[in-house]
Design a protein around this motif. Structure first.
Motif, mmCIF file in Angstrom:
data_model
loop_
_atom_site.group_PDB
_atom_site.id
_atom_site.type_symbol
_atom_site.label_atom_id
_atom_site.label_comp_id
_atom_site.label_asym_id
_atom_site.label_seq_id
_atom_site.Cartn_x
_atom_site.Cartn_y
_atom_site.Cartn_z
ATOM 1 N N GLY A 177 1.103 -1.156 -0.022
ATOM 2 C CA GLY A 177 0.030 -0.091 0.016
ATOM 3 C C GLY A 177 0.880 1.216 0.133
ATOM 4 O O GLY A 177 0.445 2.125 -0.671
ATOM 5 N N ILE A 178 1.793 1.187 0.710
ATOM 6 C CA ILE A 178 2.794 2.326 0.664
ATOM 7 C C ILE A 178 3.633 2.520 -0.586
ATOM 8 O O ILE A 178 3.950 3.652 -1.308
ATOM 9 C CB ILE A 178 3.840 2.220 2.080
ATOM 10 C CG1 ILE A 178 2.960 2.211 3.188
ATOM 11 C CG2 ILE A 178 4.966 3.344 2.052
ATOM 12 C CD1 ILE A 178 3.795 2.184 4.577
ATOM 13 N N TRP A 179 4.044 1.355 -1.094
ATOM 14 C CA TRP A 179 5.011 1.129 -2.281
ATOM 15 C C TRP A 179 4.148 1.769 -3.447
ATOM 16 O O TRP A 179 4.762 2.423 -4.370
ATOM 17 C CB TRP A 179 5.193 -0.079 -2.699
ATOM 18 C CG TRP A 179 6.111 -0.338 -3.795
ATOM 19 C CD1 TRP A 179 7.430 0.566 -4.090
ATOM 20 C CD2 TRP A 179 5.820 -1.191 -4.806
ATOM 21 N NE1 TRP A 179 7.807 -0.174 -5.390
ATOM 22 C CE2 TRP A 179 6.844 -0.971 -5.853
ATOM 23 C CE3 TRP A 179 4.776 -2.207 -5.387
ATOM 24 C CZ2 TRP A 179 7.046 -1.769 -7.087
ATOM 25 C CZ3 TRP A 179 4.719 -2.730 -6.354
ATOM 26 C CH2 TRP A 179 5.934 -2.556 -7.246
ATOM 27 N N ILE A 180 2.892 1.390 -3.455
ATOM 28 C CA ILE A 180 2.220 2.025 -4.811
ATOM 29 C C ILE A 180 1.647 3.248 -4.238
ATOM 30 O O ILE A 180 0.520 3.263 -3.698
ATOM 31 C CB ILE A 180 0.995 0.909 -5.286
ATOM 32 C CG1 ILE A 180 1.798 -0.441 -5.709
ATOM 33 C CG2 ILE A 180 0.228 1.304 -6.305
ATOM 34 C CD1 ILE A 180 0.779 -1.465 -5.871
ATOM 35 N N LYS A 181 2.099 4.326 -4.853
ATOM 36 C CA LYS A 181 1.532 5.820 -4.566
ATOM 37 C C LYS A 181 0.309 5.794 -4.751
ATOM 38 O O LYS A 181 -0.244 5.719 -5.966
ATOM 39 C CB LYS A 181 2.278 6.750 -4.906
ATOM 40 C CG LYS A 181 2.163 8.092 -4.500
ATOM 41 C CD LYS A 181 3.160 9.188 -5.158
ATOM 42 C CE LYS A 181 2.825 10.507 -4.738
ATOM 43 N NZ LYS A 181 3.813 11.560 -5.426
ATOM 44 N N GLY A 182 -0.730 6.431 -4.008
ATOM 45 C CA GLY A 182 -2.000 6.816 -4.002
ATOM 46 C C GLY A 182 -2.791 5.750 -3.290
ATOM 47 O O GLY A 182 -4.242 5.925 -3.241
ATOM 48 N N SER A 183 -2.482 4.482 -3.140
ATOM 49 C CA SER A 183 -3.423 3.389 -2.511
ATOM 50 C C SER A 183 -3.755 3.763 -1.300
ATOM 51 O O SER A 183 -4.951 3.553 -0.740
ATOM 52 C CB SER A 183 -2.522 1.988 -2.367
ATOM 53 O OG SER A 183 -2.168 1.755 -3.741
ATOM 54 N N VAL A 184 -2.768 4.212 -0.250
ATOM 55 C CA VAL A 184 -3.414 4.609 1.016
ATOM 56 C C VAL A 184 -4.304 5.782 1.291
ATOM 57 O O VAL A 184 -5.252 5.891 1.667
ATOM 58 C CB VAL A 184 -1.833 4.785 2.006
ATOM 59 C CG1 VAL A 184 -2.259 5.301 3.508
ATOM 60 C CG2 VAL A 184 -1.114 3.797 2.116
ATOM 61 N N SER A 185 -4.033 6.663 0.366
ATOM 62 C CA SER A 185 -4.828 8.122 0.048
ATOM 63 C C SER A 185 -6.358 7.396 -0.320
ATOM 64 O O SER A 185 -7.241 7.905 0.312
ATOM 65 C CB SER A 185 -4.288 8.784 -0.791
ATOM 66 O OG SER A 185 -5.182 10.009 -1.073
ATOM 67 N N ALA A 186 -6.375 6.394 -1.152
ATOM 68 C CA ALA A 186 -7.764 6.064 -1.486
ATOM 69 C C ALA A 186 -8.494 5.290 -0.269
ATOM 70 O O ALA A 186 -9.746 5.639 -0.368
ATOM 71 C CB ALA A 186 -7.591 4.888 -2.500
#
Length: 226
Positions: A177-186
């Motif tokens: 989730g941290i590695w793929i930018k935007g996942s946590v924000s979603a």
């Protein structure tokens, strides 16, 4: 804030109910996990101070585990269809090396979740079921009296193994989730950019675009001459 904000720039990935459900599971996971580790080995018994001491940790742990399972079922009901495997997933897994270096060449488009996320989803479900069933067997206050010592020992072993796999899987989940930018924000705000959706989940993006239909063209304003 309205869930229809900036329809031309962003896409709603998770609504408020889905995000709340997710974070309730996450909170209960950490609470059940820490209390479980405290009971697992004397070296981690100090974690019981987070829950009011050893007796309270032993009392609360199974209830937190059951609550975690119940809320996780909410996620299963919401997302199981999106986590069914499709033909593109097999090819995606074969080209995981390109995904790891953020290369899109030769990587097939995928739906709302990539095959790694789908594997994690079903792994979590199996672990949750194993933890629930084995937890009931070793829950001394209510159920363990109905089972022999051999079954209880086997239940404790299964509980420990399922807990280890679950914790390891969640660590991978957090890292990805941290590695793929935007996942946590979603998962925090619910929204993703259209560029993000098209890059990481092209089939899901196309489905959303098809459901939206063609953009509405603004009609020219006609003024009457008096």
């Amino acid at each position: 804030m309205s869930e229809n904000r900036e329809p031309g720039k962003t896409i709603l990935r998770y609504n408020a109910n889905e995000r709340t459900n997710h974070w309730l599971v996450a909170i209960l996971f950490f609470m059940a996990g820490l209390s479980g580790l405290a009971l697992f080995h004397p070296a981690m018994f100090w974690l019981t101070h987070l829950f009011g001491g050893g007796p309270w940790t032993r009392i609360l742990h199974p209830f937190m585990g059951v609550a975690m399972f119940v809320f996780f079922l909410g996620l299963v009901i919401r997302f199981w269809r999106a986590n069914l495997f499709i033909p593109n997933d097999r090819l995606w897994l074969k080209r995981i090396d390109r995904v790891m270096v953020n290369s899109e060449e030769g990587v097939p488009p995928i739906g709302k979740y990539n095959p790694g996320q789908k594997l994690l989803f079903w792994t979590l479900l199996l672990c949750m079921l194993a933890l629930l069933l084995s937890g009931l067997v070793i829950w001394r206050a209510y159920f363990s009296e109905y089972f022999g010592i051999t079954v209880i020992r086997l239940g404790a072993l299964v509980h420990a193994l399922a807990g280890f796999v679950l914790i390891t899987s969640i660590i991978v989940h957090i890292y990805a989730g941290i590695w793929i930018k935007g996942s946590v924000s979603a998962m925090l705000h619910g929204w993703v950019s259209r560029r993000w959706a098209k890059k990481h989940h092209a089939l899901w993006y196309r489905k959303i675009v098809d459901e939206e239909g063609p953009p509405v063209q603004a009609q020219p304003r006609v003024t009457k001459k008096g």
